[in-house]
Motif scaffolding. Structure first.
Motif, short mmCIF file in Angstrom:
data_model
loop_
_atom_site.label_atom_id
_atom_site.label_comp_id
_atom_site.label_asym_id
_atom_site.label_seq_id
_atom_site.Cartn_x
_atom_site.Cartn_y
_atom_site.Cartn_z
N GLY A 107 4.00 19.91 -0.90
CA GLY A 107 3.75 19.50 0.78
C GLY A 107 2.47 18.87 1.08
N PRO A 108 1.51 19.95 1.25
CA PRO A 108 0.11 19.50 1.75
C PRO A 108 -0.47 18.32 0.93
CG PRO A 108 0.00 21.51 0.61
CD PRO A 108 1.44 21.21 0.60
N ALA A 109 -0.18 18.14 -0.58
CA ALA A 109 -0.84 17.17 -1.33
C ALA A 109 -0.22 15.92 -1.29
CB ALA A 109 -0.64 17.63 -2.97
N VAL A 110 0.98 15.81 -0.83
CA VAL A 110 1.76 14.49 -0.73
C VAL A 110 1.31 14.15 0.65
CG1 VAL A 110 4.13 13.44 -0.50
CG2 VAL A 110 3.58 14.72 -2.40
N THR A 111 1.35 14.82 1.64
CA THR A 111 1.13 14.45 3.10
C THR A 111 -0.28 13.95 3.06
OG1 THR A 111 2.49 16.20 3.90
CG2 THR A 111 0.58 15.40 5.40
N LEU A 112 -1.33 14.66 2.73
CA LEU A 112 -2.53 14.16 2.43
C LEU A 112 -2.79 12.49 1.76
CD1 LEU A 112 -5.78 14.49 2.64
CD2 LEU A 112 -5.71 15.88 0.74
N GLN A 113 -2.17 12.64 0.61
CA GLN A 113 -2.17 11.26 -0.21
C GLN A 113 -1.43 10.09 0.50
OE1 GLN A 113 -4.40 10.05 -2.48
NE2 GLN A 113 -5.12 12.21 -2.99
N ARG A 114 -0.22 10.65 1.22
CA ARG A 114 0.31 9.64 1.99
C ARG A 114 -0.68 8.84 3.10
NH1 ARG A 114 5.91 12.23 1.91
NH2 ARG A 114 7.11 11.18 0.30
N ALA A 115 -1.42 9.75 3.88
CA ALA A 115 -2.45 9.18 4.88
C ALA A 115 -3.33 8.33 4.44
CB ALA A 115 -2.79 10.42 5.32
N VAL A 116 -3.84 8.98 3.15
CA VAL A 116 -5.04 8.01 2.41
C VAL A 116 -4.42 6.59 2.26
CG1 VAL A 116 -6.28 7.76 0.11
CG2 VAL A 116 -6.08 10.12 1.46
N SER A 138 2.13 13.23 -10.38
CA SER A 138 3.59 13.35 -9.56
C SER A 138 3.26 13.33 -8.20
CB SER A 138 4.32 14.52 -10.01
OG SER A 138 3.72 15.88 -9.55
N VAL A 139 2.30 13.59 -7.81
CA VAL A 139 1.81 13.45 -6.34
C VAL A 139 1.59 12.06 -5.80
CG1 VAL A 139 0.11 14.14 -4.45
CG2 VAL A 139 0.77 15.73 -5.96
N PHE A 140 0.70 11.23 -6.72
CA PHE A 140 0.34 10.01 -6.66
C PHE A 140 1.89 9.00 -6.57
CE2 PHE A 140 -3.62 11.82 -7.39
CZ PHE A 140 -4.34 11.14 -6.46
N GLN A 141 2.55 9.58 -7.60
CA GLN A 141 3.72 8.54 -7.65
C GLN A 141 4.75 8.98 -6.79
OE1 GLN A 141 4.82 10.35 -11.77
NE2 GLN A 141 4.43 8.35 -12.52
N ARG A 142 4.95 10.22 -6.18
CA ARG A 142 5.77 10.36 -5.07
C ARG A 142 5.32 9.54 -3.72
NH1 ARG A 142 7.30 16.64 -3.99
NH2 ARG A 142 8.36 15.64 -2.06
N VAL A 143 4.06 9.41 -3.56
CA VAL A 143 3.31 8.56 -2.49
C VAL A 143 3.74 7.04 -2.62
CG1 VAL A 143 1.17 7.97 -1.53
CG2 VAL A 143 1.49 10.52 -1.88
N GLY A 144 4.00 6.70 -3.88
CA GLY A 144 4.25 5.17 -4.09
C GLY A 144 3.46 4.64 -4.96
N HIS A 145 2.34 5.28 -5.58
CA HIS A 145 1.44 4.59 -6.51
C HIS A 145 2.20 4.35 -7.80
CE1 HIS A 145 -2.17 5.07 -4.01
NE2 HIS A 145 -1.91 6.32 -3.80
N ARG A 146 1.99 3.10 -8.34
CA ARG A 146 2.34 2.99 -9.66
C ARG A 146 1.42 3.36 -10.90
NH1 ARG A 146 4.72 -3.34 -9.06
NH2 ARG A 146 5.39 -3.22 -6.77
N ALA A 147 2.00 4.05 -11.82
CA ALA A 147 1.44 4.43 -12.81
C ALA A 147 1.45 3.16 -13.99
CB ALA A 147 2.24 5.78 -13.68
N LEU A 148 0.29 2.65 -14.29
CA LEU A 148 0.28 1.22 -14.88
C LEU A 148 -0.02 1.58 -16.46
CD1 LEU A 148 -2.04 -0.64 -12.50
CD2 LEU A 148 0.53 -0.40 -12.49
N VAL A 149 -0.81 2.64 -16.79
CA VAL A 149 -1.18 2.66 -18.17
C VAL A 149 -1.63 4.01 -18.38
CG1 VAL A 149 -3.69 1.63 -18.20
CG2 VAL A 149 -2.18 1.54 -20.36
N LYS A 150 -1.70 4.45 -19.34
CA LYS A 150 -2.53 5.71 -20.09
C LYS A 150 -3.66 5.22 -20.54
CE LYS A 150 0.47 9.52 -19.77
NZ LYS A 150 0.00 10.83 -19.37
N THR A 151 -4.87 6.34 -19.98
CA THR A 151 -6.20 6.10 -20.56
C THR A 151 -6.35 6.39 -22.17
OG1 THR A 151 -7.04 8.03 -19.82
CG2 THR A 151 -7.09 6.18 -18.60
N VAL A 152 -7.25 5.79 -22.93
CA VAL A 152 -7.20 6.09 -24.28
C VAL A 152 -9.02 6.19 -24.33
CG1 VAL A 152 -7.13 5.05 -26.56
CG2 VAL A 152 -5.38 4.77 -25.09
#
Length: 359
Positions: A107-116, A138-152
């Motif tokens: 709850g608080p994490a998603v609310t915060l990142q949605r505002a950002v 998962s927080v960033f994905q719920r906000v709508g950010h796209r996971a583009l690639v894993k870092t190596v």
């Protein structure tokens, strides 16, 4: 900008006095991913949240618990300009995301990142991106950010003698005369392994880099810190200039960085890397190589020799889907390891026609 959320948790942009008082206190008690921040809060606030970044001030959002009447989380966006087909794109890096341990529910994490995301993309930024760990992804994905690639992370030994000794010690432990055999074999083979590794690197450095000079500096002092024509050729690249690199690395509040540069006589800067060292390991945070594939390989080899001469035993570089760089690292004997972090991003509708460059 407005308030995001209803009920117990609400998020909004933070004012400077709230950052100074409540966010600073939050950092000291929330368990930041970088534990050193807690001991250097004031220095970090002055550096990251001051006026030194030539691309603009860092912006911060907070989430409040209305029942407890206190700030229980914060997140920021640090300006980082990119070049999109030669034109400046005002982007921001998602940084300093933290929530108090007893409030680490969705709850608080998603609310915060949605505002950002809402305020940043409706305001000064066309693109925001970050590298959350697997717990925060998962927080960033719920906000709508796209996971583009894993870092190596690509790693390579610079001096293999110490590694050889450790391997021998582990293999011979508990055996009769194991310690003596480790000393005998390690003492005989370590110099051979080290000289062979340095010889391979030196050969690559000489081939295609005649007339080049390598230096280690605390600050990059050149007119341009990028490669001519790189923006047009690569289409989407970070914008690099000495003012930003000086602020980001030379003036950093909690880390010490050095620059290894390669200059070609008559042609200027051929490349540089920025690194910090810990326990004889070089962590590379930025790497620029110019010219043909042969010239890039030679410049990288010269940089590796410089790191070895500085007493470092190994080096690592983290990449995120940069295929040209990864081919170069593989040729230079780096070995890859997929990390737990992912590159996530969101952008404004105006960038939709460039989506193929962003994904």
């Amino acid at each position: 900008m407005g308030v995001m959320g209803e009920g117990r948790y609400v998020a909004c942009a933070a004012t400077p006095d709230v950052i100074e008082r409540e966010v600073a206190q939050l950092w000291q008690h929330a368990g930041m991913s970088d534990a050193r921040i807690a001991s250097k809060v004031r220095a970090r606030l002055q550096w990251l949240y001051g006026t030194g970044n030539p691309y603009g001030p860092t912006r911060t959002w907070i989430v409040r618990d209305t029942q407890e009447a206190r700030v229980i989380g914060s997140a920021s966006v640090c300006p980082r300009d990119l070049l999109l087909e030669g034109e400046t794109l005002h982007a921001g890096v998602l940084v300093d995301f933290v929530v108090l341990p007893d409030h680490r529910t969705a709850g608080p994490a998603v609310t915060l990142q949605r505002a950002v995301a809402r305020d940043a993309l409706s305001g000064p930024f066309s693109l925001i991106y970050g590298f959350p760990n697997h717990r925060a992804l998962s927080v960033f994905q719920r906000v709508g950010h796209r996971a583009l690639v894993k870092t190596v992370t690509w790693s390579r030994p610079l001096r293999a003698g110490q590694l050889l000794r450790r391997r021998l010690q582990a293999r011979l432990a508990g055996r009769p005369l194991g310690a003596h055999l480790t000393d005998l074999l390690g003492g005989a083979l370590s110099p051979v392994v080290d000289w062979t590794l340095r010889g391979v690197t030196a050969g690559a450095a000489l081939f295609g880099a005649l007339g080049a000079e390598t230096s280690t500096l605390p600050r990059l002092e050149v007119g341009s810190a990028g490669c001519p024509g790189a923006a047009a050729r690569d289409r989407l690249v970070p914008r690099r200039d000495p003012a930003y690199l000086g602020w980001r690395y030379s003036d950093h509040a909690t880390e010490h960085y050095d620059f290894v540069t390669v200059h070609q006589r008559g042609r200027g800067l051929q490349g540089y890397l920025v690194y910090r060292s810990q326990a004889h390991h070089a962590f590379v945070h930025d790497l620029v190589l110019c010219g043909t594939a042969l010239e890039k390989s030679a410049a990288l080899a010269r940089m590796l020799l410089e790191l070895s001469r500085a007493g470092l035993h190994s080096v690592s570089v983290t990449s995120a889907g940069t295929t040209g760089l990864e081919r170069l690292l593989r040729r230079a004997l780096f070995v890859p390891r997929v990390d737990e972090r992912a590159l996530v991003a969101s952008w404004t509708p105006g960038l939709a026609r460039h989506a193929e460059l962003l994904m």
